[in-house]
Design a protein around this motif. Sequence first.
Motif, short mmCIF file in Angstrom:
data_model
loop_
_atom_site.label_atom_id
_atom_site.label_comp_id
_atom_site.label_asym_id
_atom_site.label_seq_id
_atom_site.Cartn_x
_atom_site.Cartn_y
_atom_site.Cartn_z
N UNK A 25 1.02 -1.18 -0.02
CA UNK A 25 0.03 0.04 -0.02
C UNK A 25 0.91 1.22 0.02
N UNK A 26 0.36 2.43 -0.74
CA UNK A 26 1.08 3.55 -0.83
C UNK A 26 2.45 3.21 -1.38
N UNK A 27 2.68 2.30 -2.40
CA UNK A 27 3.79 1.97 -2.80
C UNK A 27 4.55 2.96 -3.78
N UNK A 28 3.66 3.67 -4.46
CA UNK A 28 4.13 4.59 -5.41
C UNK A 28 4.78 5.82 -4.77
N UNK A 29 4.30 6.33 -3.77
CA UNK A 29 4.67 7.38 -2.92
C UNK A 29 6.17 6.99 -2.09
N UNK A 30 5.82 5.92 -1.70
CA UNK A 30 7.38 5.22 -1.18
C UNK A 30 8.45 5.10 -2.32
N UNK A 36 13.51 6.85 -4.68
CA UNK A 36 14.23 7.03 -5.95
C UNK A 36 14.79 8.51 -5.76
N UNK A 37 14.13 9.37 -5.11
CA UNK A 37 14.60 10.54 -5.03
C UNK A 37 15.89 10.59 -4.07
N UNK A 38 15.83 9.68 -2.88
CA UNK A 38 16.74 10.11 -2.04
C UNK A 38 17.86 8.78 -1.80
N UNK A 39 17.64 7.81 -2.91
CA UNK A 39 18.87 6.71 -2.78
C UNK A 39 19.67 7.04 -4.19
N UNK A 40 20.77 7.52 -4.11
CA UNK A 40 21.53 7.79 -5.20
C UNK A 40 22.10 6.65 -5.85
N UNK A 41 22.50 5.65 -5.14
CA UNK A 41 22.84 4.37 -5.49
C UNK A 41 21.91 3.32 -6.16
N UNK A 52 7.23 9.42 -10.58
CA UNK A 52 8.35 10.08 -11.08
C UNK A 52 9.57 8.97 -11.09
N UNK A 53 10.08 8.49 -12.10
CA UNK A 53 11.09 7.58 -12.41
C UNK A 53 12.42 8.20 -12.56
N UNK A 54 13.52 8.28 -11.39
CA UNK A 54 14.50 9.06 -11.26
C UNK A 54 15.52 8.26 -10.92
#
Length: 324
Positions: A39-44, A49-54, A70-72
């Motif tokens: 649940x709430x997988x997309x927000x998580x 993806x925004x906070x894990x540079x590796x 947002x895929x980044x």
Amino acid sequence: MCPDLVSDTISVLHVSHLSMEGVKTRLPRLEELVLHRVQKSEEFANELMLSCPALRRVELIDCSRSKDLLICGPKLKTFEASAMFEKENLSISISAPNLISFSYISCSTMPYPDEELSALQVHGTRNLRELALDLCMVGMGTIRKAVSQLHLLENLRLKGSPSAERIRITHKNLKHLALTGFKTIALTRFKSLIRVKTQTPNLVSFQYDGPNILVIGPQDSTTLANARLEVDFGVRDKRRSYLKAAKFLRYFGRCDSLTLICKEVKALVLPEEIKSEMLPPLWNVKHLRLHILSNTTGDVDTNSRLTESLRWMSPNLETLVISS
């Protein structure tokens, strides 16, 4: 409810059947993220993806969408989402310069206009090589626009929609094209598809799973080497069915290897009057495999005429395998 995730050492995180709402994370070395029925997988996923540079790989399985995705990530190479539940007319934006493979497949077997993506932004992923999308949730116009921006794209897979009637693919560097989704739980994915137009001069392989014999062309690829076709070669209008089957197969006449999987094969047993009107459609095919899903060939005489017809269609044949 999942506890907070704070670690300087975790590199792989798989989460299943939990709610991630309000979960605090700090995972600087995370490289792989898999969420299954979360649940709430997309927000998580967006937050990580925004906070894990590796982060290098993200997979969402059987999750529901509730907001734009947002895929980044500077190192992200693979993103896969399968059996996704759509809730709103939302968008996907990709900004991952090193992304190589992107796949997004819905759980739906029917196209619903209010669930189609309002936008698929791929401007931030110029290095993408593999793209898989679902026609039940992405319109063909959106797909064509995205493909035109992906100059390095080599592999395109489209999962079918029962309402899709025509597909047009244009890409000078595309090597592998697959139109898949022959069977679903209750529906045939490509039951309405009648025409495929390709402008893919460097295409190497082609796959099609559907009930209909297609009108396909033009024959612009001189590099097409192998094809796999799952289609029924039944006879409805005798003359028209024979000619339509032969014309369909002619598109694959340059292949070295061809695999046919079907329930009905009657349209492959070409009568002499049809043969006299055309050239053999599979002129360059050297290896032909016919797999009949049920024993519909009948008696020995029918089997013999089928084999004779296939050999006529493929005069340069070196290997012929017929199985049921």
